[in-house]
Design an enzyme around this catalytic site. Structure first.
Site, PDB file in Angstrom:
ATOM      1  CE  LYS A 107      -4.595   0.029   2.050  1.00  0.00           C
ATOM      2  NZ  LYS A 107      -5.397   0.259   3.300  1.00  0.00           N
TER       3      LYS A 107
HETATM    4  O1  G3P Z   1      -9.007   0.585   4.007  1.00  0.00           O
HETATM    5  C1  G3P Z   1      -8.963   1.861   4.790  1.00  0.00           C
HETATM    6  C2  G3P Z   1     -10.055   1.858   6.062  1.00  0.00           C
HETATM    7  O2  G3P Z   1      -9.262   1.149   6.877  1.00  0.00           O
HETATM    8  C3  G3P Z   1     -10.210   3.011   6.309  1.00  0.00           C
HETATM    9  O3  G3P Z   1     -11.489   3.080   6.949  1.00  0.00           O
HETATM   10  O4  G3P Z   1     -13.363   3.707   8.380  1.00  0.00           O
HETATM   11  O5  G3P Z   1     -10.807   4.240   9.149  1.00  0.00           O
HETATM   12  O6  G3P Z   1     -12.094   5.379   7.256  1.00  0.00           O
HETATM   13  P1  G3P Z   1     -11.945   3.994   8.070  1.00  0.00           P
END
Ligand code: G3P
Length: 273
Positions: free
Chosen positions: A97
């Site tokens: 990533k």
């Molecule tokens: O894959 C990206 C993800 O982990 C971000 O999610 O819910 O932290 O915005 P969030």
């Protein structure tokens, strides 16, 4: 649409994979910290290398994204190669990533460092998942640089639009794909009215130009959003375990089960033993 689990907790990854329909895993530094902090709080000692190897083994046959934590071109590439060389031999499923643009306050990085790293790694056949995508043009450039996956953060766009407009919300609250209207105007971020709209715009651009990168809808916080990502044409949705469970849940399903089980004829059970 492929379904990935967005988690670095081995227990969650194992549970999700036991369902038999999982297609991959995404992690990030925050998710890894949550997983390790939880184990440490329970008094467990963790060998991080072994822990990552377990994740890769559970997910064998499907991609697992591991993120760089450096943020300049040279250092990201060096770290990415070290991660790949160290962990890809475990199950041959590591994707690296890389942020589309690693610049943040205090970082001595360049705007193009992400793209340069993606280009170099992809040219060396190290598959890249380009992360932290918030506009279709970022996605287009990531794909041009050679990223295998391009990850728009749908939920975080919704968070941003709501916080810019003083709307109170909980992280898992549904945000309408068509946006929120106020005084006959739709709330937006530079022409993007919701996280799902962002996914849809990226899918459209990729289709128009025959781009081979896959659109990985990330930061999805509820089942309806996952459905909308599918309708928008996302190739992949990465979901926390609670959302994956929500995909199979409905009140009437539970109610129907209760009624069927309540009505079971004992002779039928005997007959089918
Ligand atoms: O894959 C990206 C993800 O982990 C971000 O999610 O819910 O932290 O915005 P969030």
């Amino acid at each position: 649409m492929k379904i990935f689990i967005d988690s670095a907790k081995v227990s969650e990854i194992e549970e999700a994979f036991s369902s038999g329909f999982l297609d991959g895993v995404t992690t990030n530094p925050s998710l890894l910290k949550v997983a390790v902090d939880e184990l440490t709080a329970r008094g467990e000692e963790i060998d991080l290398a072994q822990y990552i190897e377990r994740i890769l083994t559970v997910a064998e046959g499907t991609p697992v994204s591991l993120e760089v934590t450096e943020y300049t071109y040279e250092r990201m590439v060096e770290q990415a190669k070290r991660i790949y060389e160290r962990f890809n031999p475990v199950a041959n499923n590591v994707y690296i990533k890389i942020p589309i643009n690693p610049v943040f306050n205090g970082a001595e990085a360049d705007e193009f460092d992400g793209l340069k790293a993606i280009k170099e790694l992809s040219a060396e056949n190290i598959p890249v998942n380009c992360t932290l995508i918030f506009t279709p043009e970022q996605a287009l450039l990531a794909a041009k640089a050679g990223a295998a996956f391009v990850s728009p953060f749908a939920g975080r766009i919704d968070d941003y639009i709501r916080s810019q407009n003083d709307i109170q919300f909980k992280k898992e609250d549904y945000f309408p794909a068509q946006g929120i209207w106020r005084d006959e105007q739709v709330l937006e971020d530079n022409g993007v009215v919701s996280g799902i709209d962002l996914v849809e715009q990226i899918v459209e651009v990729f289709l128009r130009y025959d781009m081979t990168a896959e659109v990985l809808a990330a930061s999805l916080r509820n089942a309806r959003q996952a459905r909308e990502a599918a309708l928008a044409g996302a190739d992949i949705a990465t979901l926390p375990l609670y959302v994956i469970k929500d995909l199979v849940s409905h009140y009437k399903t539970r109610e129907g089960m209760e009624k069927f089980i309540g009505d079971v004829l004992p002779e039928y059970v005997e007959l089918t033993k």
